[in-house]
Design a protein around this motif. Structure first.
Motif, PDB file in Angstrom:
ATOM      1  N   ASP A  62       0.830  -1.211   0.000  1.00 11.27           N
ATOM      2  CA  ASP A  62       0.000   0.000   0.000  1.00 11.27           C
ATOM      3  C   ASP A  62       0.863   1.260   0.000  1.00 11.27           C
ATOM      4  O   ASP A  62       0.558   2.240  -0.681  1.00 11.27           O
ATOM      5  N   ALA A  63       1.941   1.234   0.782  1.00  8.97           N
ATOM      6  CA  ALA A  63       2.838   2.391   0.851  1.00  8.97           C
ATOM      7  C   ALA A  63       3.539   2.614  -0.482  1.00  8.97           C
ATOM      8  O   ALA A  63       3.730   3.762  -0.913  1.00  8.97           O
ATOM      9  N   THR A  64       3.922   1.529  -1.157  1.00 12.84           N
ATOM     10  CA  THR A  64       4.551   1.657  -2.478  1.00 12.84           C
ATOM     11  C   THR A  64       3.560   2.245  -3.479  1.00 12.84           C
ATOM     12  O   THR A  64       3.913   3.147  -4.244  1.00 12.84           O
ATOM     13  N   ALA A  65       2.340   1.752  -3.449  1.00 15.59           N
ATOM     14  CA  ALA A  65       1.311   2.279  -4.359  1.00 15.59           C
ATOM     15  C   ALA A  65       1.070   3.758  -4.081  1.00 15.59           C
ATOM     16  O   ALA A  65       0.937   4.565  -5.011  1.00 15.59           O
ATOM     17  N   ARG A  66       1.020   4.137  -2.811  1.00 10.97           N
ATOM     18  CA  ARG A  66       0.792   5.538  -2.448  1.00 10.97           C
ATOM     19  C   ARG A  66       1.959   6.407  -2.891  1.00 10.97           C
ATOM     20  O   ARG A  66       1.768   7.500  -3.423  1.00 10.97           O
ATOM     21  N   ARG A  67       3.205   5.939  -2.696  1.00  9.99           N
ATOM     22  CA  ARG A  67       4.384   6.703  -3.120  1.00  9.99           C
ATOM     23  C   ARG A  67       4.362   6.900  -4.626  1.00  9.99           C
ATOM     24  O   ARG A  67       4.618   8.002  -5.131  1.00  9.99           O
ATOM     25  N   ARG A  68       4.027   5.850  -5.366  1.00 10.49           N
ATOM     26  CA  ARG A  68       3.976   5.961  -6.830  1.00 10.49           C
ATOM     27  C   ARG A  68       2.867   6.907  -7.270  1.00 10.49           C
ATOM     28  O   ARG A  68       3.043   7.660  -8.231  1.00 10.49           O
ATOM     29  N   TRP A  69       1.750   6.866  -6.578  1.00 12.59           N
ATOM     30  CA  TRP A  69       0.659   7.776  -6.900  1.00 12.59           C
ATOM     31  C   TRP A  69       1.077   9.228  -6.652  1.00 12.59           C
ATOM     32  O   TRP A  69       0.847  10.100  -7.496  1.00 12.59           O
ATOM     33  N   LEU A  70       1.715   9.476  -5.507  1.00  7.40           N
ATOM     34  CA  LEU A  70       2.167  10.841  -5.207  1.00  7.40           C
ATOM     35  C   LEU A  70       3.200  11.296  -6.232  1.00  7.40           C
ATOM     36  O   LEU A  70       3.189  12.450  -6.667  1.00  7.40           O
ATOM     37  N   ARG A  71       4.092  10.398  -6.635  1.00  8.29           N
ATOM     38  CA  ARG A  71       5.092  10.751  -7.642  1.00  8.29           C
ATOM     39  C   ARG A  71       4.409  11.115  -8.959  1.00  8.29           C
ATOM     40  O   ARG A  71       4.803  12.067  -9.631  1.00  8.29           O
ATOM     41  N   SER A  72       3.374  10.368  -9.331  1.00 13.03           N
ATOM     42  CA  SER A  72       2.666  10.684 -10.578  1.00 13.03           C
ATOM     43  C   SER A  72       1.977  12.041 -10.495  1.00 13.03           C
ATOM     44  O   SER A  72       1.894  12.764 -11.491  1.00 13.03           O
ATOM     45  N   GLU A  73       1.490  12.402  -9.312  1.00  9.95           N
ATOM     46  CA  GLU A  73       0.876  13.725  -9.131  1.00  9.95           C
ATOM     47  C   GLU A  73       1.926  14.826  -9.291  1.00  9.95           C
ATOM     48  O   GLU A  73       1.643  15.879  -9.858  1.00  9.95           O
ATOM     49  N   VAL A  74       3.127  14.595  -8.806  1.00  2.70           N
ATOM     50  CA  VAL A  74       4.213  15.571  -8.971  1.00  2.70           C
ATOM     51  C   VAL A  74       4.591  15.670 -10.445  1.00  2.70           C
ATOM     52  O   VAL A  74       4.773  16.766 -10.977  1.00  2.70           O
ATOM     53  N   GLU A  75       4.711  14.529 -11.120  1.00  2.00           N
ATOM     54  CA  GLU A  75       5.093  14.532 -12.529  1.00  2.00           C
ATOM     55  C   GLU A  75       4.053  15.194 -13.422  1.00  2.00           C
ATOM     56  O   GLU A  75       4.365  15.626 -14.524  1.00  2.00           O
ATOM     57  N   ALA A  76       2.824  15.300 -12.943  1.00  2.00           N
ATOM     58  CA  ALA A  76       1.762  15.940 -13.726  1.00  2.00           C
ATOM     59  C   ALA A  76       1.893  17.457 -13.749  1.00  2.00           C
ATOM     60  O   ALA A  76       1.279  18.122 -14.574  1.00  2.00           O
ATOM     61  N   ARG A  89       9.807  14.972  -1.498  1.00  2.00           N
ATOM     62  CA  ARG A  89      10.949  14.180  -1.988  1.00  2.00           C
ATOM     63  C   ARG A  89      10.804  13.868  -3.468  1.00  2.00           C
ATOM     64  O   ARG A  89      11.802  13.771  -4.184  1.00  2.00           O
ATOM     65  N   ALA A  90       9.579  13.692  -3.933  1.00  2.00           N
ATOM     66  CA  ALA A  90       9.346  13.350  -5.335  1.00  2.00           C
ATOM     67  C   ALA A  90       9.781  14.471  -6.275  1.00  2.00           C
ATOM     68  O   ALA A  90      10.003  14.234  -7.461  1.00  2.00           O
ATOM     69  N   THR A  91       9.922  15.690  -5.768  1.00  2.00           N
ATOM     70  CA  THR A  91      10.356  16.804  -6.607  1.00  2.00           C
ATOM     71  C   THR A  91      11.866  16.804  -6.815  1.00  2.00           C
ATOM     72  O   THR A  91      12.355  17.474  -7.706  1.00  2.00           O
TER      73      THR A  91
END
Length: 127
Positions: free
Chosen positions: A56-70, A118-120
């Motif tokens: 779940d944490a991996t999925a959430r991190r990837r989701w947050l990263r995709s929001e940053v990349e958008a 961190r994703a930035t």
């Protein structure tokens, strides 16, 4: 990463997004990483989940990263090539953009906000 047989340094472009990374993996340089991952004695995804704290944490991190990349401003990672004053100015702009994303997603947990920042890949002057 240092190539095993050639001794050269190979790394991804600092501007790479998730989609760019997938495309890069199809190149000869990316193929080296794919081959290394294929030879691993463990499942890479299992290690990722362990380091992130679960699936779940991996999925959430990837989701947050995709929001940053958008957000185009947040995809820009050329800070190393900027003069100090410009780096500071851009970091402040990015901080504001991260806060807008945080508000839009209604993130309140410190862990989510930290992952978003961190994703930035930016060193923010505030926070």
């Amino acid at each position: 990463l240092v190539g095993r047989n050639c001794g050269t340094v190979r790394q991804a472009s600092p501007k790479m997004t998730g989609k760019d990374e997938d495309a890069w993996m199809q190149t000869p340089q990316g193929g080296d990483i794919k081959a290394e991952r294929a030879r691993a004695s463990f499942k890479v995804e299992d290690l990722t989940n362990l380091l992130d704290g679960g699936k779940d944490a991996t999925a959430r991190r990837r989701w947050l990263r995709s929001e940053v990349e958008a957000v185009e401003l947040l995809r820009d990672q050329d800070q190393i090539f900027r003069p100090r004053k410009e780096r500071y100015r851009v970091a402040l702009e990015k901080f504001g953009a991260v806060e807008e994303v945080r508000r839009r997603l209604k993130l309140v947990e410190d862990n989510d906000v930290a992952m978003l920042r961190r994703a930035t890949a930016e060193d923010f002057p505030l926070a």
